[in-house]
Motif scaffolding. Sequence first.
Motif, PDB file in Angstrom:
ATOM      1  N   GLN A   1      -2.861   5.570   3.684  1.00  0.00           N
ATOM      2  CA  GLN A   1      -2.243   4.251   3.599  1.00  0.00           C
ATOM      3  C   GLN A   1      -1.200   4.199   2.481  1.00  0.00           C
ATOM      4  O   GLN A   1      -0.339   3.324   2.461  1.00  0.00           O
ATOM      5  CB  GLN A   1      -3.304   3.182   3.352  1.00  0.00           C
ATOM      6  CG  GLN A   1      -4.264   2.978   4.501  1.00  0.00           C
ATOM      7  CD  GLN A   1      -5.348   1.966   4.183  1.00  0.00           C
ATOM      8  OE1 GLN A   1      -5.238   1.198   3.221  1.00  0.00           O
ATOM      9  NE2 GLN A   1      -6.409   1.956   4.971  1.00  0.00           N
ATOM     10  N   HIS A   2      -1.282   5.148   1.548  1.00  0.00           N
ATOM     11  CA  HIS A   2      -0.387   5.160   0.393  1.00  0.00           C
ATOM     12  C   HIS A   2       0.795   6.123   0.556  1.00  0.00           C
ATOM     13  O   HIS A   2       1.677   6.152  -0.299  1.00  0.00           O
ATOM     14  CB  HIS A   2      -1.163   5.534  -0.873  1.00  0.00           C
ATOM     15  CG  HIS A   2      -2.207   4.543  -1.255  1.00  0.00           C
ATOM     16  ND1 HIS A   2      -1.911   3.379  -1.945  1.00  0.00           N
ATOM     17  CD2 HIS A   2      -3.545   4.520  -1.039  1.00  0.00           C
ATOM     18  CE1 HIS A   2      -3.021   2.695  -2.142  1.00  0.00           C
ATOM     19  NE2 HIS A   2      -4.025   3.363  -1.605  1.00  0.00           N
TER      20      HIS A   2
ATOM     21  N   LYS B   1      -7.924   6.226   3.711  1.00  0.00           N
ATOM     22  CA  LYS B   1      -7.382   5.319   2.699  1.00  0.00           C
ATOM     23  C   LYS B   1      -6.195   5.956   1.982  1.00  0.00           C
ATOM     24  O   LYS B   1      -5.213   5.286   1.654  1.00  0.00           O
ATOM     25  CB  LYS B   1      -8.483   4.953   1.700  1.00  0.00           C
ATOM     26  CG  LYS B   1      -8.150   3.780   0.809  1.00  0.00           C
ATOM     27  CD  LYS B   1      -9.357   3.389  -0.025  1.00  0.00           C
ATOM     28  CE  LYS B   1      -9.012   2.235  -0.966  1.00  0.00           C
ATOM     29  NZ  LYS B   1     -10.181   1.866  -1.810  1.00  0.00           N
TER      30      LYS B   1
ATOM     31  N   PHE C   1       1.329   7.719  -5.552  1.00  0.00           N
ATOM     32  CA  PHE C   1      -0.060   7.286  -5.706  1.00  0.00           C
ATOM     33  C   PHE C   1      -0.935   8.512  -5.930  1.00  0.00           C
ATOM     34  O   PHE C   1      -0.860   9.487  -5.177  1.00  0.00           O
ATOM     35  CB  PHE C   1      -0.538   6.543  -4.459  1.00  0.00           C
ATOM     36  CG  PHE C   1      -2.009   6.230  -4.470  1.00  0.00           C
ATOM     37  CD1 PHE C   1      -2.489   5.123  -5.149  1.00  0.00           C
ATOM     38  CD2 PHE C   1      -2.921   7.069  -3.835  1.00  0.00           C
ATOM     39  CE1 PHE C   1      -3.854   4.838  -5.179  1.00  0.00           C
ATOM     40  CE2 PHE C   1      -4.282   6.795  -3.860  1.00  0.00           C
ATOM     41  CZ  PHE C   1      -4.747   5.677  -4.538  1.00  0.00           C
TER      42      PHE C   1
ATOM     43  N   GLU D   1      -5.561   6.119  -9.341  1.00  0.00           N
ATOM     44  CA  GLU D   1      -6.828   5.481  -8.967  1.00  0.00           C
ATOM     45  C   GLU D   1      -7.963   6.327  -9.535  1.00  0.00           C
ATOM     46  O   GLU D   1      -8.086   7.515  -9.212  1.00  0.00           O
ATOM     47  CB  GLU D   1      -6.948   5.375  -7.451  1.00  0.00           C
ATOM     48  CG  GLU D   1      -8.240   4.742  -6.988  1.00  0.00           C
ATOM     49  CD  GLU D   1      -8.026   3.333  -6.447  1.00  0.00           C
ATOM     50  OE1 GLU D   1      -9.002   2.761  -5.945  1.00  0.00           O
ATOM     51  OE2 GLU D   1      -6.900   2.821  -6.533  1.00  0.00           O
TER      52      GLU D   1
ATOM     53  N   HIS E   1       2.923   9.964  -1.338  1.00  0.00           N
ATOM     54  CA  HIS E   1       3.887   8.864  -1.344  1.00  0.00           C
ATOM     55  C   HIS E   1       4.603   8.858   0.005  1.00  0.00           C
ATOM     56  O   HIS E   1       4.565   9.843   0.749  1.00  0.00           O
ATOM     57  CB  HIS E   1       4.888   9.025  -2.500  1.00  0.00           C
ATOM     58  CG  HIS E   1       6.039   9.908  -2.189  1.00  0.00           C
ATOM     59  ND1 HIS E   1       5.920  11.287  -2.078  1.00  0.00           N
ATOM     60  CD2 HIS E   1       7.351   9.634  -1.924  1.00  0.00           C
ATOM     61  CE1 HIS E   1       7.099  11.810  -1.786  1.00  0.00           C
ATOM     62  NE2 HIS E   1       7.981  10.834  -1.685  1.00  0.00           N
TER      63      HIS E   1
ATOM     64  N   HIS F   1       7.185   5.420  -4.764  1.00  0.00           N
ATOM     65  CA  HIS F   1       6.038   5.251  -5.657  1.00  0.00           C
ATOM     66  C   HIS F   1       5.006   6.342  -5.367  1.00  0.00           C
ATOM     67  O   HIS F   1       4.595   6.533  -4.227  1.00  0.00           O
ATOM     68  CB  HIS F   1       5.399   3.874  -5.468  1.00  0.00           C
ATOM     69  CG  HIS F   1       4.193   3.646  -6.329  1.00  0.00           C
ATOM     70  ND1 HIS F   1       4.274   3.221  -7.634  1.00  0.00           N
ATOM     71  CD2 HIS F   1       2.870   3.808  -6.077  1.00  0.00           C
ATOM     72  CE1 HIS F   1       3.067   3.121  -8.148  1.00  0.00           C
ATOM     73  NE2 HIS F   1       2.191   3.462  -7.218  1.00  0.00           N
TER      74      HIS F   1
ATOM     75  N   GLN G   1       0.821  -1.203   0.000  1.00  0.00           N
ATOM     76  CA  GLN G   1       0.000   0.000   0.000  1.00  0.00           C
ATOM     77  C   GLN G   1       0.858   1.257   0.000  1.00  0.00           C
ATOM     78  O   GLN G   1       0.495   2.252  -0.606  1.00  0.00           O
ATOM     79  CB  GLN G   1      -0.925  -0.003   1.220  1.00  0.00           C
ATOM     80  CG  GLN G   1      -2.053  -1.023   1.115  1.00  0.00           C
ATOM     81  CD  GLN G   1      -2.903  -1.067   2.369  1.00  0.00           C
ATOM     82  OE1 GLN G   1      -2.419  -0.808   3.464  1.00  0.00           O
ATOM     83  NE2 GLN G   1      -4.164  -1.392   2.226  1.00  0.00           N
ATOM     84  N   ALA G   2       1.987   1.219   0.689  1.00  0.00           N
ATOM     85  CA  ALA G   2       2.879   2.377   0.756  1.00  0.00           C
ATOM     86  C   ALA G   2       4.236   2.000   0.173  1.00  0.00           C
ATOM     87  O   ALA G   2       5.241   1.959   0.868  1.00  0.00           O
ATOM     88  CB  ALA G   2       3.014   2.879   2.187  1.00  0.00           C
ATOM     89  N   LYS G   3       4.253   1.688  -1.098  1.00  0.00           N
ATOM     90  CA  LYS G   3       5.467   1.258  -1.785  1.00  0.00           C
ATOM     91  C   LYS G   3       6.480   2.399  -1.839  1.00  0.00           C
ATOM     92  O   LYS G   3       6.164   3.495  -2.278  1.00  0.00           O
ATOM     93  CB  LYS G   3       5.105   0.802  -3.199  1.00  0.00           C
ATOM     94  CG  LYS G   3       6.270   0.306  -4.026  1.00  0.00           C
ATOM     95  CD  LYS G   3       5.789  -0.093  -5.406  1.00  0.00           C
ATOM     96  CE  LYS G   3       6.952  -0.485  -6.298  1.00  0.00           C
ATOM     97  NZ  LYS G   3       6.477  -0.815  -7.668  1.00  0.00           N
TER      98      LYS G   3
END
Length: 262
Positions: A53-54, A50, A29, A233, A100, A27, A22-24
């Motif tokens: 979480q990223h 939510k 998001f 997303e 991120h 990366h 979820q939290a790469k």
Amino acid sequence: MKKYLILLLVGIALHQHGNAQQAKPHHLFTAGVASGLMGGLFEGFYPVSKLLQHGNFGLGAPDKIDGELLVLNGVAYQTTSTGATRVLPGNHLVSFAMVHPFVTKRRLRAPAVISKSMFFTMLDTLMPQKNGLYAVHIKGRFKYLKTRAFPPVTSHPYPTLASMIPQQKFFEFENIEGELVGYRLPAYMDNTNISGYHFHFLSADKKHGGHIVDLTLSGVTIEIDQLESYTVELPDTEEFRHFDFHQNRAEDIKQVERGSKE
């Protein structure tokens, strides 16, 4: 008992793997599409809980363009057109945001006094890959800051964001402590995201903020993180499904970023 412990350890490992996914690291998001926001897709669709979480660092737009959104140290802040700044609850929906997990790859001190144009020129020398994705965190004292926030929309049909430029509210500060959260994204990410430099501000006392229009630095620390990938997303809404993306809104994005039609 041994079987239970094995299952428990497997469960913990899967949970940790899920959080990592979820939290790469490195990366970006993105929730929503920038050109859609420019064209009037202002309805929030992605909850703050939510979103966090990223990543713990980022920026965006709250539900119905009610001001400006900033994410710092895993907390989401909203600065409204009144100038008030507050922590957003987890159930608040955002209409567009990019976040991120920030990892400092380079840290340095800026010259004592430097203008916005000089600052961006200096950053370009520190981020030489023109097609790279960079996150930038600035912390310290600002000799001068000018920020803005849009008022909320109240009824359909929603206008384009560029047409709301005359309604934006500006805030000016002198010798203020705080932090900038921002990105420099490449041209190929325009329309899905926002290319070039994009910064939001949060004061040290957490009472002031907004989108950066102009600034003069006066003794700050610069932290840079280079990203390696990104995802988007998409909203699962009726408005998004019927939105016309044929129009190129690159010029609208530029006008909104600088806070002026000129």
